[in-house]
Write an enzyme that holds these catalytic residues in place. Structure first.
Site, PDB file in Angstrom:
ATOM      1  CG  ASN A  87      17.129 -66.834 -10.857  1.00 12.80           C
ATOM      2  OD1 ASN A  87      17.684 -66.973  -9.951  1.00 12.80           O
ATOM      3  ND2 ASN A  87      17.319 -66.771 -11.782  1.00 12.80           N
ATOM      4  CB  VAL A  96      11.831 -63.239 -18.274  1.00 13.71           C
ATOM      5  CG1 VAL A  96      10.018 -62.594 -18.553  1.00 13.71           C
ATOM      6  CG2 VAL A  96      12.668 -62.332 -19.155  1.00 13.71           C
ATOM      7  CG  HIS A 100      11.653 -67.798 -16.361  1.00  8.81           C
ATOM      8  ND1 HIS A 100      11.213 -66.896 -15.935  1.00  8.81           N
ATOM      9  CD2 HIS A 100      12.634 -68.272 -15.601  1.00  8.81           C
ATOM     10  CE1 HIS A 100      12.085 -65.799 -15.651  1.00  8.81           C
ATOM     11  NE2 HIS A 100      12.640 -66.169 -15.549  1.00  8.81           N
ATOM     12  CG  HIS A 102      16.631 -70.801 -15.568  1.00  6.24           C
ATOM     13  ND1 HIS A 102      17.101 -70.178 -15.950  1.00  6.24           N
ATOM     14  CD2 HIS A 102      15.849 -69.713 -14.668  1.00  6.24           C
ATOM     15  CE1 HIS A 102      16.847 -68.314 -16.207  1.00  6.24           C
ATOM     16  NE2 HIS A 102      15.912 -68.524 -15.364  1.00  6.24           N
TER      17      HIS A 102
HETATM   18  P1  AMP Z   1      15.448 -64.824 -14.833  1.00  3.32           P
HETATM   19  O1  AMP Z   1      16.787 -64.116 -14.787  1.00  3.32           O
HETATM   20  O2  AMP Z   1      15.556 -66.289 -14.166  1.00  3.32           O
HETATM   21  O3  AMP Z   1      14.416 -63.811 -15.665  1.00  3.32           O
HETATM   22  O4  AMP Z   1      15.428 -65.569 -16.448  1.00  3.32           O
HETATM   23  C1  AMP Z   1      15.065 -65.243 -17.457  1.00  3.32           C
HETATM   24  C2  AMP Z   1      15.422 -66.063 -18.628  1.00  3.32           C
HETATM   25  O5  AMP Z   1      15.365 -65.937 -20.295  1.00  3.32           O
HETATM   26  C3  AMP Z   1      17.290 -65.409 -19.005  1.00  3.32           C
HETATM   27  O6  AMP Z   1      18.390 -66.886 -18.822  1.00  3.32           O
HETATM   28  C4  AMP Z   1      17.221 -64.426 -20.692  1.00  3.32           C
HETATM   29  O7  AMP Z   1      18.636 -64.992 -20.953  1.00  3.32           O
HETATM   30  C5  AMP Z   1      16.308 -65.277 -20.926  1.00  3.32           C
HETATM   31  N1  AMP Z   1      15.277 -65.444 -22.212  1.00  3.32           N
HETATM   32  C6  AMP Z   1      14.696 -63.172 -22.320  1.00  3.32           C
HETATM   33  N2  AMP Z   1      14.425 -63.862 -23.139  1.00  3.32           N
HETATM   34  C7  AMP Z   1      14.425 -64.212 -24.154  1.00  3.32           C
HETATM   35  C8  AMP Z   1      13.284 -64.904 -25.227  1.00  3.32           C
HETATM   36  N3  AMP Z   1      12.857 -64.284 -25.548  1.00  3.32           N
HETATM   37  N4  AMP Z   1      13.448 -66.235 -24.986  1.00  3.32           N
HETATM   38  C9  AMP Z   1      14.586 -66.976 -24.854  1.00  3.32           C
HETATM   39  N5  AMP Z   1      15.420 -66.025 -23.759  1.00  3.32           N
HETATM   40  C10 AMP Z   1      15.049 -65.310 -23.455  1.00  3.32           C
END
Ligand code: AMP
Length: 114
Positions: A87, A96, A100, A102
């Protein structure tokens, strides 16, 4: 956009994560709010906020992350049935701001995504 994030802390070992793979360039850990039976995140150790912030110098790192995704998917028993998602930006669902990828699998996946 370049401030520290929870993923930066995980990359430096300052925050907990369920890590399933790591090397000198990236690490993979389980998503804490899984969207599928198998939901793993791959992050670079380098703090790149979004894919669109990556540059030519990140070329081999980005390629490495794709190969790691394939390796982790096999390690986790996903076979050849999984999806990779990045994303990019708030409007696309990025929450975040540390790049990253997924890896989602373990159930049937429809297309197009929402
Ligand atoms: P995005 O919406 O693409 O930025 O994805 C962020 C992802 O990070 C989401 O699927 C969250 O569930 C996951 N997430 C956020 N904080 C953490 C964390 N501390 N440990 C593992 N996953 C996380």
């Amino acid at each position: 956009m370049s401030e520290d994030t929870i993923f930066g802390k995980i990359a430096r070992g300052e925050a907990p994560a369920n890590i399933v793979y790591e090397d000198d360039q990236c690490l993979a850990f389980r998503d804490m709010f899984p969207a599928a039976p198998m939901h793993i995140l791959i992050i670079p150790r380098k703090a790149i906020p979004r894919l669109c912030d990556a540059s030519e110098e990140d070329q081999s790192l980005l390629g490495h992350m794709l190969l790691v995704a394939s390796k982790v998917a096999e390690q986790e028993g996903l076979g050849d049935k999984y999806r990779l998602v990045i994303n990019n930006g708030e409007g696309a669902g990025q929450s975040v701001f540390h790049l990253h990828m997924h890896i989602i699998g373990g159930r049937s996946l429809s297309w197009p995504p929402g």
